[in-house]
Design a protein around this motif. Structure first.
Motif, PDB file in Angstrom:
ATOM      1  N   GLY A   1       0.766  -1.234   0.000  1.00 15.93           N
ATOM      2  CA  GLY A   1       0.000   0.000   0.000  1.00 15.93           C
ATOM      3  C   GLY A   1       0.794   1.280   0.000  1.00 15.93           C
ATOM      4  O   GLY A   1       0.647   2.106   0.915  1.00 15.93           O
ATOM      5  N   HIS A   2       1.602   1.495  -1.014  1.00 13.28           N
ATOM      6  CA  HIS A   2       2.262   2.788  -1.203  1.00 13.28           C
ATOM      7  C   HIS A   2       1.327   3.669  -2.022  1.00 13.28           C
ATOM      8  O   HIS A   2       1.492   3.864  -3.228  1.00 13.28           O
ATOM      9  CB  HIS A   2       3.614   2.596  -1.888  1.00 13.28           C
ATOM     10  N   VAL A   3       0.354   4.222  -1.338  1.00 13.54           N
ATOM     11  CA  VAL A   3      -0.778   4.865  -2.001  1.00 13.54           C
ATOM     12  C   VAL A   3      -0.390   6.122  -2.782  1.00 13.54           C
ATOM     13  O   VAL A   3      -1.085   6.489  -3.743  1.00 13.54           O
ATOM     14  CB  VAL A   3      -1.873   5.188  -0.954  1.00 13.54           C
ATOM     15  N   GLU A   4       0.726   6.767  -2.415  1.00  9.87           N
ATOM     16  CA  GLU A   4       1.094   7.990  -3.135  1.00  9.87           C
ATOM     17  C   GLU A   4       1.446   7.716  -4.593  1.00  9.87           C
ATOM     18  O   GLU A   4       1.372   8.623  -5.424  1.00  9.87           O
ATOM     19  CB  GLU A   4       2.267   8.688  -2.439  1.00  9.87           C
ATOM     20  N   ARG A   5       1.800   6.504  -4.934  1.00 12.17           N
ATOM     21  CA  ARG A   5       2.050   6.176  -6.347  1.00 12.17           C
ATOM     22  C   ARG A   5       0.779   6.366  -7.179  1.00 12.17           C
ATOM     23  O   ARG A   5       0.841   6.520  -8.397  1.00 12.17           O
ATOM     24  CB  ARG A   5       2.501   4.726  -6.478  1.00 12.17           C
ATOM     25  N   PHE A   6      -0.376   6.321  -6.500  1.00  6.12           N
ATOM     26  CA  PHE A   6      -1.656   6.424  -7.193  1.00  6.12           C
ATOM     27  C   PHE A   6      -2.276   7.808  -7.054  1.00  6.12           C
ATOM     28  O   PHE A   6      -3.393   8.038  -7.509  1.00  6.12           O
ATOM     29  CB  PHE A   6      -2.610   5.348  -6.669  1.00  6.12           C
TER      30      PHE A   6
ATOM     31  N   ALA B   1      -0.513 -11.439 -11.401  1.00  5.91           N
ATOM     32  CA  ALA B   1       0.204 -11.019 -10.203  1.00  5.91           C
ATOM     33  C   ALA B   1       1.052  -9.774 -10.444  1.00  5.91           C
ATOM     34  O   ALA B   1       1.212  -8.937  -9.560  1.00  5.91           O
ATOM     35  CB  ALA B   1       1.081 -12.165  -9.694  1.00  5.91           C
ATOM     36  N   GLU B   2       1.583  -9.635 -11.659  1.00  2.00           N
ATOM     37  CA  GLU B   2       2.490  -8.523 -11.937  1.00  2.00           C
ATOM     38  C   GLU B   2       1.763  -7.204 -12.107  1.00  2.00           C
ATOM     39  O   GLU B   2       2.396  -6.144 -12.202  1.00  2.00           O
ATOM     40  CB  GLU B   2       3.321  -8.828 -13.191  1.00  2.00           C
ATOM     41  N   ALA B   3       0.435  -7.216 -12.162  1.00  2.12           N
ATOM     42  CA  ALA B   3      -0.329  -5.994 -12.419  1.00  2.12           C
ATOM     43  C   ALA B   3      -1.080  -5.498 -11.198  1.00  2.12           C
ATOM     44  O   ALA B   3      -1.981  -4.683 -11.308  1.00  2.12           O
ATOM     45  CB  ALA B   3      -1.323  -6.250 -13.566  1.00  2.12           C
ATOM     46  N   ALA B   4      -0.674  -5.953 -10.003  1.00  7.89           N
ATOM     47  CA  ALA B   4      -1.459  -5.660  -8.803  1.00  7.89           C
ATOM     48  C   ALA B   4      -1.182  -4.283  -8.212  1.00  7.89           C
ATOM     49  O   ALA B   4      -1.945  -3.803  -7.383  1.00  7.89           O
ATOM     50  CB  ALA B   4      -1.202  -6.732  -7.742  1.00  7.89           C
ATOM     51  N   GLY B   5      -0.088  -3.631  -8.614  1.00 12.68           N
ATOM     52  CA  GLY B   5       0.265  -2.337  -8.041  1.00 12.68           C
ATOM     53  C   GLY B   5       1.732  -2.316  -7.678  1.00 12.68           C
ATOM     54  O   GLY B   5       2.566  -2.879  -8.386  1.00 12.68           O
ATOM     55  N   VAL B   6       2.080  -1.686  -6.563  1.00 16.74           N
ATOM     56  CA  VAL B   6       3.461  -1.666  -6.103  1.00 16.74           C
ATOM     57  C   VAL B   6       3.822  -3.059  -5.587  1.00 16.74           C
ATOM     58  O   VAL B   6       3.185  -3.575  -4.674  1.00 16.74           O
ATOM     59  CB  VAL B   6       3.659  -0.622  -4.990  1.00 16.74           C
ATOM     60  N   THR B   7       4.822  -3.669  -6.172  1.00  9.82           N
ATOM     61  CA  THR B   7       5.156  -5.058  -5.844  1.00  9.82           C
ATOM     62  C   THR B   7       5.937  -5.152  -4.534  1.00  9.82           C
ATOM     63  O   THR B   7       6.571  -4.174  -4.097  1.00  9.82           O
ATOM     64  CB  THR B   7       5.999  -5.693  -6.963  1.00  9.82           C
ATOM     65  N   PRO B   8       5.936  -6.329  -3.900  1.00 12.21           N
ATOM     66  CA  PRO B   8       6.745  -6.509  -2.693  1.00 12.21           C
ATOM     67  C   PRO B   8       8.223  -6.202  -2.912  1.00 12.21           C
ATOM     68  O   PRO B   8       8.880  -5.656  -2.034  1.00 12.21           O
ATOM     69  CB  PRO B   8       6.513  -7.979  -2.344  1.00 12.21           C
ATOM     70  N   ARG B   9       8.754  -6.545  -4.066  1.00 13.94           N
ATOM     71  CA  ARG B   9      10.169  -6.264  -4.332  1.00 13.94           C
ATOM     72  C   ARG B   9      10.424  -4.757  -4.418  1.00 13.94           C
ATOM     73  O   ARG B   9      11.460  -4.265  -3.964  1.00 13.94           O
ATOM     74  CB  ARG B   9      10.614  -6.962  -5.618  1.00 13.94           C
ATOM     75  N   GLU B  10       9.488  -4.015  -5.005  1.00 10.47           N
ATOM     76  CA  GLU B  10       9.625  -2.558  -5.041  1.00 10.47           C
ATOM     77  C   GLU B  10       9.557  -1.985  -3.630  1.00 10.47           C
ATOM     78  O   GLU B  10      10.288  -1.049  -3.283  1.00 10.47           O
ATOM     79  CB  GLU B  10       8.528  -1.944  -5.902  1.00 10.47           C
ATOM     80  N   ALA B  11       8.659  -2.517  -2.819  1.00 12.43           N
ATOM     81  CA  ALA B  11       8.525  -2.050  -1.439  1.00 12.43           C
ATOM     82  C   ALA B  11       9.797  -2.317  -0.647  1.00 12.43           C
ATOM     83  O   ALA B  11      10.203  -1.509   0.196  1.00 12.43           O
ATOM     84  CB  ALA B  11       7.332  -2.733  -0.768  1.00 12.43           C
ATOM     85  N   LEU B  12      10.445  -3.434  -0.917  1.00 13.42           N
ATOM     86  CA  LEU B  12      11.693  -3.765  -0.234  1.00 13.42           C
ATOM     87  C   LEU B  12      12.779  -2.758  -0.592  1.00 13.42           C
ATOM     88  O   LEU B  12      13.606  -2.402   0.258  1.00 13.42           O
ATOM     89  CB  LEU B  12      12.133  -5.183  -0.604  1.00 13.42           C
ATOM     90  N   ARG B  13      12.779  -2.260  -1.823  1.00 17.46           N
ATOM     91  CA  ARG B  13      13.786  -1.281  -2.242  1.00 17.46           C
ATOM     92  C   ARG B  13      13.729  -0.034  -1.357  1.00 17.46           C
ATOM     93  O   ARG B  13      14.757   0.439  -0.875  1.00 17.46           O
ATOM     94  CB  ARG B  13      13.570  -0.883  -3.697  1.00 17.46           C
ATOM     95  N   SER B  14      12.541   0.510  -1.158  1.00 16.38           N
ATOM     96  CA  SER B  14      12.425   1.720  -0.334  1.00 16.38           C
ATOM     97  C   SER B  14      12.708   1.409   1.129  1.00 16.38           C
ATOM     98  O   SER B  14      13.253   2.251   1.863  1.00 16.38           O
ATOM     99  CB  SER B  14      11.049   2.362  -0.498  1.00 16.38           C
ATOM    100  N   LEU B  15      12.383   0.201   1.569  1.00 13.64           N
ATOM    101  CA  LEU B  15      12.657  -0.168   2.951  1.00 13.64           C
ATOM    102  C   LEU B  15      14.157  -0.267   3.226  1.00 13.64           C
ATOM    103  O   LEU B  15      14.609  -0.002   4.346  1.00 13.64           O
ATOM    104  CB  LEU B  15      11.971  -1.490   3.296  1.00 13.64           C
ATOM    105  N   ARG B  16      14.933  -0.624   2.222  1.00 13.08           N
ATOM    106  CA  ARG B  16      16.383  -0.653   2.424  1.00 13.08           C
ATOM    107  C   ARG B  16      16.890   0.738   2.809  1.00 13.08           C
ATOM    108  O   ARG B  16      17.772   0.881   3.654  1.00 13.08           O
ATOM    109  CB  ARG B  16      17.086  -1.143   1.150  1.00 13.08           C
ATOM    110  N   SER B  17      16.322   1.768   2.184  1.00 11.40           N
ATOM    111  CA  SER B  17      16.693   3.136   2.536  1.00 11.40           C
ATOM    112  C   SER B  17      16.200   3.477   3.934  1.00 11.40           C
ATOM    113  O   SER B  17      16.910   4.135   4.718  1.00 11.40           O
ATOM    114  CB  SER B  17      16.112   4.127   1.516  1.00 11.40           C
ATOM    115  N   VAL B  18      14.996   3.036   4.272  1.00 15.31           N
ATOM    116  CA  VAL B  18      14.453   3.246   5.618  1.00 15.31           C
ATOM    117  C   VAL B  18      15.398   2.663   6.662  1.00 15.31           C
ATOM    118  O   VAL B  18      15.757   3.311   7.659  1.00 15.31           O
ATOM    119  CB  VAL B  18      13.054   2.606   5.756  1.00 15.31           C
TER     120      VAL B  18
END
Length: 320
Positions: A120-125, A291-308
């Motif tokens: 749920g990275h809602v700002e992408r939407f 599955a690939e069209a559901a929105g922000v993927t778990p792998r994308e979410a992990l990318r931003s979490l690495r910065s967190v």
């Protein structure tokens, strides 16, 4: 699968209520279940929308088509794995999970299940971000500056301002930069609880080609959600709250950049509800089985979490 998707909301708190309200108003979607360990709270929310209240995800029937996980962050991994093991598509509110190990387990569970999974990275939407991404196509980004300022909230007690608020801007910035930062430095203030940041700023370096500054706070008296993006052609300004975009003329119509023309002009943005768009994309992926069209993927979410996590690590070292 029935003509109307049967979707469950797991978590009857403030975010769960937002999802429930939005799903209940969507065409072709049935808000079937509200799940919460506090059954009284689940019943109160369920009665509002004519859904069924359950005390645990184990009570969900096999016919449920999808689930939104809107519980506290520390429960995401366990709940997500349990639902995915049953082949139930999931939209997991941000953050995906609170540790790298938990994120990896969720990604593996999603891969194994082969069903739509979104984070749920809602700002992408947000319509303003979508318009900004459109204007930035083929542009050379030089600098980005994000500010996400909030008054303090008694609702958020288990996470710091970085994973609570800043993660939104880290996700958007890495999405627009199409890269992960190669270097990062951070500073913060822990006001209410030792070791838990209430105000933080980070400087991100993308291989010396793009610089980004991000500030998030729970110590201000007003809400601010702004993003500035400087390109080789001009400047673009986004207001997340009002969904307004202003930009240099060169970014709007492709005219030659004019250094003497500093005025930003309003850009037409079709207003919309970001959460409704996010849920519509998720539900469409369920219907299509993609599955690939559901929105922000778990792998994308992990990318931003690495910065967190890197920001949190640096602050912890500073305060040690």
């Amino acid at each position: 699968m029935s003509a109307a998707l049967s979707v469950a909301v797991v978590g009857a708190g403030a975010m769960g209520a937002n999802h429930a309200r939005t799903l209940a108003g969507m065409e072709g979607v049935e808000l079937g279940y509200i799940v919460d360990a506090d059954l009284t709270r689940a019943k109160t929310l369920a009665e509002t929308y004519g859904a069924q209240a359950l005390g645990s995800i184990g009570e969900l029937p096999s016919g449920v088509d999808g689930a939104v996980i809107a519980t506290t962050s520390v429960t995401h991994a366990v709940l997500g794995q349990a639902l995915l093991s049953r082949g139930i598509p999931c939209l997991i509110e941000k953050p995906l999970a609170v540790t790298r190990e938990e994120c990896v387990l969720l990604i593996e569970a999603a891969d194994k299940a082969g069903v739509p999974v979104a984070v749920g990275h809602v700002e992408r939407f947000n319509p303003a971000i979508r318009k900004a991404a459109e204007l930035l196509k083929d542009q050379t980004i030089l600098m980005m500056e994000a500010r996400r300022l909030n008054p303090g909230s008694a609702r958020i007690l288990d996470t710091d301002v970085i994973i609570d608020l800043m993660v939104h801007d880290l996700d958007v910035i890495q999405f627009l930069a199409v890269a992960d930062p190669t270097a990062l430095s951070a500073h913060g203030i822990a006001r209410n609880k030792p070791g838990v940041a209430d105000h933080a700023s980070a400087l991100l370096d993308f291989d010396g080609k793009v610089m980004a500054t991000v500030t998030a706070s729970r110590m201000t008296q007003t809400r601010i959600r702004e993003l500035l993006i400087q390109t080789a052609s001009g400047l673009l300004a986004v207001n997340y709250l009002t969904q307004e975009v202003r930009a240099s003329r060169a970014l709007i119509d492709g005219s030659d950049a004019n250094g003497s023309d500093l005025a930003l002009e309003p850009v037409m943005v079709v207003q919309g509800q970001s959460l409704a768009t996010e849920l519509a994309v998720f539900c469409a992926a369920i219907r299509k089985g993609r599955a690939e069209a559901a929105g922000v993927t778990p792998r994308e979410a992990l990318r931003s979490l690495r910065s967190v996590w890197e920001i949190q690590r640096q602050l912890a070292e500073t305060w040690a």
